[in-house]
Motif scaffolding. Structure first.
Motif, PDB file in Angstrom:
ATOM      1  N   MET A   1      26.952  15.817 -11.594  1.00  0.00           N
ATOM      2  CA  MET A   1      25.854  16.174 -10.694  1.00  0.00           C
ATOM      3  C   MET A   1      24.716  15.157 -10.858  1.00  0.00           C
ATOM      4  SD  MET A   1      23.924  19.864 -10.288  1.00  0.00           S
ATOM      5  CE  MET A   1      25.441  20.683  -9.855  1.00  0.00           C
ATOM      6  N   THR A   2      24.205  14.697  -9.716  1.00  0.00           N
ATOM      7  CA  THR A   2      23.134  13.702  -9.753  1.00  0.00           C
ATOM      8  C   THR A   2      21.884  14.289 -10.393  1.00  0.00           C
ATOM      9  OG1 THR A   2      23.981  12.911  -7.644  1.00  0.00           O
ATOM     10  CG2 THR A   2      21.853  12.064  -8.322  1.00  0.00           C
ATOM     11  N   ALA A   3      21.288  13.553 -11.310  1.00  0.00           N
ATOM     12  CA  ALA A   3      20.034  14.011 -11.902  1.00  0.00           C
ATOM     13  C   ALA A   3      18.968  14.044 -10.816  1.00  0.00           C
ATOM     14  CB  ALA A   3      19.624  13.061 -13.020  1.00  0.00           C
ATOM     15  N   ASN A   4      18.042  14.964 -10.978  1.00  0.00           N
ATOM     16  CA  ASN A   4      16.965  15.111 -10.006  1.00  0.00           C
ATOM     17  C   ASN A   4      16.045  13.883 -10.069  1.00  0.00           C
ATOM     18  OD1 ASN A   4      14.543  15.745  -8.782  1.00  0.00           O
ATOM     19  ND2 ASN A   4      14.575  17.876  -9.426  1.00  0.00           N
ATOM     20  N   PRO A   5      15.994  13.081  -8.982  1.00  0.00           N
ATOM     21  CA  PRO A   5      15.208  11.841  -9.021  1.00  0.00           C
ATOM     22  C   PRO A   5      13.785  12.036  -8.482  1.00  0.00           C
ATOM     23  CG  PRO A   5      16.533  11.854  -7.045  1.00  0.00           C
ATOM     24  CD  PRO A   5      16.717  13.218  -7.713  1.00  0.00           C
ATOM     25  N   SER A   6      13.199  13.210  -8.738  1.00  0.00           N
ATOM     26  CA  SER A   6      11.923  13.525  -8.084  1.00  0.00           C
ATOM     27  C   SER A   6      10.806  12.552  -8.470  1.00  0.00           C
ATOM     28  CB  SER A   6      11.500  14.967  -8.364  1.00  0.00           C
ATOM     29  OG  SER A   6      11.179  15.156  -9.721  1.00  0.00           O
ATOM     30  N   VAL A   7      10.824  12.040  -9.689  1.00  0.00           N
ATOM     31  CA  VAL A   7       9.763  11.113 -10.112  1.00  0.00           C
ATOM     32  C   VAL A   7       9.809   9.836  -9.285  1.00  0.00           C
ATOM     33  CG1 VAL A   7       8.879   9.715 -12.014  1.00  0.00           C
ATOM     34  CG2 VAL A   7       9.669  12.052 -12.456  1.00  0.00           C
ATOM     35  N   GLU A   8      11.026   9.270  -9.158  1.00  0.00           N
ATOM     36  CA  GLU A   8      11.177   8.030  -8.388  1.00  0.00           C
ATOM     37  C   GLU A   8      10.907   8.270  -6.901  1.00  0.00           C
ATOM     38  OE1 GLU A   8      14.450   4.435  -7.769  1.00  0.00           O
ATOM     39  OE2 GLU A   8      14.851   6.018  -9.248  1.00  0.00           O
ATOM     40  N   LEU A   9      11.375   9.424  -6.403  1.00  0.00           N
ATOM     41  CA  LEU A   9      11.119   9.765  -5.000  1.00  0.00           C
ATOM     42  C   LEU A   9       9.622   9.839  -4.729  1.00  0.00           C
ATOM     43  CD1 LEU A   9      13.612  12.564  -3.819  1.00  0.00           C
ATOM     44  CD2 LEU A   9      13.065  10.440  -2.615  1.00  0.00           C
ATOM     45  N   LEU A  10       8.917  10.530  -5.638  1.00  0.00           N
ATOM     46  CA  LEU A  10       7.472  10.685  -5.442  1.00  0.00           C
ATOM     47  C   LEU A  10       6.775   9.322  -5.466  1.00  0.00           C
ATOM     48  CD1 LEU A  10       4.998  12.400  -5.025  1.00  0.00           C
ATOM     49  CD2 LEU A  10       4.907  12.835  -7.487  1.00  0.00           C
ATOM     50  N   ASP A  11       7.187   8.459  -6.371  1.00  0.00           N
ATOM     51  CA  ASP A  11       6.603   7.107  -6.422  1.00  0.00           C
ATOM     52  C   ASP A  11       6.776   6.394  -5.072  1.00  0.00           C
ATOM     53  OD1 ASP A  11       5.699   7.306  -8.979  1.00  0.00           O
ATOM     54  OD2 ASP A  11       7.388   6.248  -9.897  1.00  0.00           O
ATOM     55  N   ASN A  12       7.984   6.512  -4.509  1.00  0.00           N
ATOM     56  CA  ASN A  12       8.256   5.879  -3.212  1.00  0.00           C
ATOM     57  C   ASN A  12       7.352   6.451  -2.122  1.00  0.00           C
ATOM     58  OD1 ASN A  12      10.284   4.542  -4.537  1.00  0.00           O
ATOM     59  ND2 ASN A  12      11.979   5.609  -3.540  1.00  0.00           N
ATOM     60  N   LEU A  13       7.217   7.775  -2.124  1.00  0.00           N
ATOM     61  CA  LEU A  13       6.419   8.434  -1.083  1.00  0.00           C
ATOM     62  C   LEU A  13       4.939   8.087  -1.209  1.00  0.00           C
ATOM     63  CD1 LEU A  13       8.149  11.941  -1.142  1.00  0.00           C
ATOM     64  CD2 LEU A  13       8.302  10.244   0.690  1.00  0.00           C
TER      65      LEU A  13
END
Length: 303
Positions: A1-13
């Motif tokens: 299962m893919t780890a939750n990439p919320s930190v990287e996603l938030l940085d992008n946003l």
């Protein structure tokens, strides 16, 4: 299962929205999605929502709905990373009260009166009547994985529903047919001093609007056709199509709606169990929910 990439996603946003930093505060988080409130250095706020497949196209649905005049939160920026969607959205004013049935019918009339969008998946009669067969296919995959071994009653019920599905699914494209929110509950309707906004479009599709009306009162209690009939009548009074009260598939509108909504939920639970969640530890809870809903389906669709 893919780890939750919320930190990287938030940085992008944040980069896309010309921001640098934000303080994160969890609002609601579960295994497949999360909602957080962001506070920026200038004291303004925004909502950060992230979700994994199959909830990864909500940004498109929200933008479509907004373009077509449905009151929804504005999406400031969105991005997809490793199968996860991230959205930066407007932070709505505090709710002044919970939504009631009249709020629900008013919102449903607006949504169901919105012209359909080609980008949305379609659940017409042909698709609706395949739901029991699709659920049986999920069951076969679960059993191949040596799961759901004690679920014979589930297979029998699905077989019976599949045999009557063609007859009972008749009338699926009768009005209201168009936008279906699919998570249409009082908690999805946010009422502030500036009016209402409809939230949670992750599974929106084109299909029978009666499925939304059947979902409003939730699925935890025993289905109540009399209560739904009153709600359907309120919907028509609020400006919804009178066809919402018409018989279809040889059934009353309320029984048809509740029965097919529960069947739709069963297929979704079983797909979640084998495909999206795919955790044997959750099997007892899923089997219990599926059994309960199938009992209701057999009764409501008069199978």
């Amino acid at each position: 299962m893919t780890a939750n990439p919320s930190v990287e996603l938030l940085d992008n946003l944040l980069t896309m929205d010309s921001r640098t930093t934000a303080v994160r505060e969890e609002v609601r988080v579960w295994s497949m999605s999360g909602v957080e409130r962001l506070t920026f250095p200038d004291a303004t706020t925004a909502i950060f929502k992230y979700a994994k497949r199959p909830f990864d196209s909500e940004d498109q649905a929200l933008r479509l709905a907004r373009t077509l005049g449905v009151p929804v939160p504005q999406v400031h920026a969105s991005a997809v990373l490793d199968g996860w969607l991230g959205m930066l959205m407007e932070d709505l004013d505090p709710a002044v009260r919970d939504a009631d049935d009249l709020d629900g019918t008013a919102a449903a009339v607006v949504l169901h009166g919105t012209r359909t969008a080609p980008a949305l998946p379609v659940l017409d009669q042909a698709r609706l009547r395949t739901l029991p067969d699709r659920a049986l296919a999920h069951l076969a995959r679960l059993r191949k994985a040596e799961r759901w071994q004690e679920a014979d009653g589930v297979e029998d019920a699905l077989d019976r529903i599949a045999q009557s599905a063609e007859t009972r699914s008749a009338g699926a494209t009768m009005a209201p047919f168009g936008w279906v929110h699919s998570e249409f509950h009082p908690t999805s309707l946010h009422i502030s001093r500036h009016g209402w906004r409809l939230l949670d479009f992750a599974r929106a599709f084109t299909g029978p609007g009666l499925l939304d009306l059947a979902s409003w009162h939730g699925t935890l209690d025993t289905p109540d056709p009399v209560r739904l009939r009153v709600f359907l009548e309120q919907y028509v009074t609020a400006g919804g199509t009178p066809d919402a009260l018409a018989r279809r598939g040889g059934l009353t509108a309320e029984n048809w709606a509740l029965g097919w909504h529960r069947m739709w939920a069963v297929e979704w639970f079983m797909e979640q169990s084998i495909r999206w969640i795919n955790d044997p530890a959750t099997d007892p809870a899923y089997i219990k929910a599926v059994r309960r809903h199938l009992t209701d389906v057999l009764h409501l669709l008069e199978v």
